[in-house]
Design an enzyme around this catalytic site. Structure first.
Site, PDB file in Angstrom:
ATOM      1  CG  PHE A 137      35.185  36.079  40.131  1.00 31.87           C
ATOM      2  CD1 PHE A 137      34.072  36.228  40.946  1.00 31.87           C
ATOM      3  CD2 PHE A 137      35.520  37.117  39.273  1.00 31.87           C
ATOM      4  CE1 PHE A 137      33.322  37.399  40.914  1.00 31.87           C
ATOM      5  CE2 PHE A 137      34.773  38.279  39.236  1.00 31.87           C
ATOM      6  CZ  PHE A 137      33.670  38.428  40.058  1.00 31.87           C
ATOM      7  CG  ASP A 222      38.385  35.362  32.793  1.00 33.10           C
ATOM      8  OD1 ASP A 222      39.086  36.390  32.646  1.00 33.10           O
ATOM      9  OD2 ASP A 222      37.332  35.352  33.454  1.00 33.10           O
ATOM     10  CE  LYS A 251      38.659  42.793  37.350  1.00 34.79           C
ATOM     11  NZ  LYS A 251      38.406  41.406  37.666  1.00 34.79           N
TER      12      LYS A 251
HETATM   13  C1  LIG Z   1      37.058  40.844  37.413  1.00 35.18           C
HETATM   14  C2  LIG Z   1      36.988  39.600  36.632  1.00 35.18           C
HETATM   15  C3  LIG Z   1      35.935  39.371  35.728  1.00 35.18           C
HETATM   16  C4  LIG Z   1      34.754  40.297  35.596  1.00 35.18           C
HETATM   17  O1  LIG Z   1      35.110  41.577  35.180  1.00 35.18           O
HETATM   18  P1  LIG Z   1      34.078  42.807  35.374  1.00 35.18           P
HETATM   19  O2  LIG Z   1      34.732  43.930  34.653  1.00 35.18           O
HETATM   20  O3  LIG Z   1      33.970  43.036  36.848  1.00 35.18           O
HETATM   21  O4  LIG Z   1      32.785  42.374  34.773  1.00 35.18           O
HETATM   22  C5  LIG Z   1      35.979  38.218  34.986  1.00 35.18           C
HETATM   23  N1  LIG Z   1      36.984  37.339  35.117  1.00 35.18           N
HETATM   24  C6  LIG Z   1      38.009  37.521  35.956  1.00 35.18           C
HETATM   25  C7  LIG Z   1      39.107  36.514  36.031  1.00 35.18           C
HETATM   26  C8  LIG Z   1      38.041  38.650  36.766  1.00 35.18           C
HETATM   27  O5  LIG Z   1      39.032  38.824  37.647  1.00 35.18           O
END
Ligand SMILES: *Cc1c(COP(=O)(O)O)cnc(C)c1O
Length: 402
Positions: A137, A222, A251
């Site tokens: 994700f 990520d 985040k």
């Molecule tokens: C939430 C998330 C994203 C996307 O972040 P948004 O601020 O919702 O665009 C990308 N990678 C990971 C691992 C995430 O948990």
């Protein structure tokens, strides 16, 4: 019900929220419109790692908002450089490119890797490939969903972006076998969050690091959800003693009040960007920079990495000791815990509703995994309170099923 009706009528139905209307938050606690109190068991997917309304974040926010909030990157500001310097030092990276949402940081990483592939590695133009993991994700843009292995994330949204190769998560040999002369990068979550807090076998990231070094391929991690103390270290890659070539954060970086994200990397990667080649109107704005910088300071001073490690282990031990037939498996790193519920006893959504009725708010992922990821500032007392609610809901579910 009025708020629910309004939201259902005017907001596109891309989420299915629980029946609770929240109107106030402080620390780990949330209150609904009727004044009922809940413990926040998911911290908005880690965005609220510092809890709701952290006084130092609110102070940094209002002080900066009154002084200067947004100027765009057409000019220098007296806060952005200092913020990115702190962030780079912390992550062991040379440079950063500030964005707002996580998906934008991932898009930035993809662009950097492709351009690096052509200009530095010598892959012919517009043919570079990026290896990604099944169950990933990374956000919701058209390019990012193009390499999702979840059919529902992609359905009807094509034509999709080519140039990605899926390999199984946690299998370093499969990853090595997928590398070709056109491979520019490997893009992974160190722990797959939305997929159910899936922790790869020990040594996996270290092996991937070696493979990338050997093949001259960038390792892009990520850490939008796993980073910034959530797993008991500043970054999850520290558990394996490695360092990526590129890193996405987001985040929690916004202190629970703003969207703040960044792509960080080695100089050789970041220097592929030239003026005009990439940008964002709000990326790196003064307000975001002040809040991001204060977030890093608060995390360091409140020692949230070691708090998360100690409290996370405590919570895992308590959950493991519950030995309920409703509990299939429990796993986690730091205060980032996935609880697999036995579908023969109760569904994930029904279990979350039972938790909500007991004052603990969280959400299932992939039907039967309950995520438990409270703000990292949680006290041991409040953590015990939340774990008691989980234990009670487990017993209730068993009685219901019997
Ligand atoms: C939430 C998330 C994203 C996307 O972040 P948004 O601020 O919702 O665009 C990308 N990678 C990971 C691992 C995430 O948990």
């Amino acid at each position: 019900m009025r708020d629910i009706d309004l939201e259902q009528r005017y907001c596109a139905p891309n989420y299915a929220p629980l029946d609770v209307v929240l109107s106030r938050g402080a620390g780990v606690w949330l209150w609904d419109r009727e004044g009922r109190k809940y413990l926040d068991g998911m911290s908005a997917y880690s965005a609220v790692s510092l809890g709701h309304g952290h006084p130092r974040i609110l102070h940094a926010l209002s002080e900066q908002a009154e002084r200067l909030a947004v100027v765009s990157r057409a000019f220098y500001s007296d806060v952005l450089g200092a913020f990115l310097a702190d962030l780079c030092r912390l992550a062991g990276m040379d440079m950063a490119l500030p964005m707002n949402t996580g998906a934008e940081a991932v898009e930035t990483a993809i662009k950097a890797a492709r351009r690096w592939g052509h200009e530095v590695k010598g892959i012919s133009n517009d043919t570079a490939e990026i290896i990604v993991a099944a169950g990933n994700f990374h956000g919701r843009t058209t390019t990012i969903i193009s390499f999702s292995s979840d059919a529902d994330y992609r359905r009807g949204f094509g034509p999709l972006t080519p140039g990605f190769r899926l390999v199984p998560f946690g299998d370093a040999e499969a990853l090595a076998a997928a590398i070709t002369p056109r491979t520019a990068a490997v893009l992974l979550e160190p722990i797959q969050g939305e997929n159910g807090i899936i922790i790869p076998p020990a040594g996996y990231l270290r092996k991937v690091r070696q493979i990338c070094d050997w093949a001259n391929v960038l390792l892009l991690l990520d850490e939008i959800q796993s980073g910034l103390c959530r797993t008991g270290k500043w970054f999850a890659f520290e558990h394996e003693g490695i360092r990526p070539d590129g890193l996405m954060v987001g985040k929690a970086l916004g202190g629970g009040v703003l969207p703040v994200s960044a792509f960080l990397g080695k100089r050789e990667v970041m220097n592929v960007f030239t003026p005009g080649s990439h940008g964002s109107t709000f990326g790196g704005n003064c307000l975001a920079a002040a809040v991001g910088r204060e977030t890093l300071r608060v995390m360091a001073e409140e020692e949230l990495a070691s708090r998360s490690a100690a409290l996370g282990q405590y919570a895992l031990d308590r959950l493991a000791a519950m030995r309920s037939p409703t509990l299939r498996a429990v796993r986690g790193r730091g205060l980032w815990i996935g609880i697999d519920i036995n579908p023969a006893v109760i569904g994930g959504k029904a279990f979350c509703r039972a938790l909500m009725q007991r004052g603990l708010l969280t959400k299932e992922t992939h039907e039967h995994t309950i995520r438990f990821a409270p703000p990292l500032i949680i006290s041991r007392h409040d953590l015990d309170w939340a774990l008691d609610r989980i234990e009670d809901a487990l017993h209730w579910a068993e009685k219901q099923a019997a």
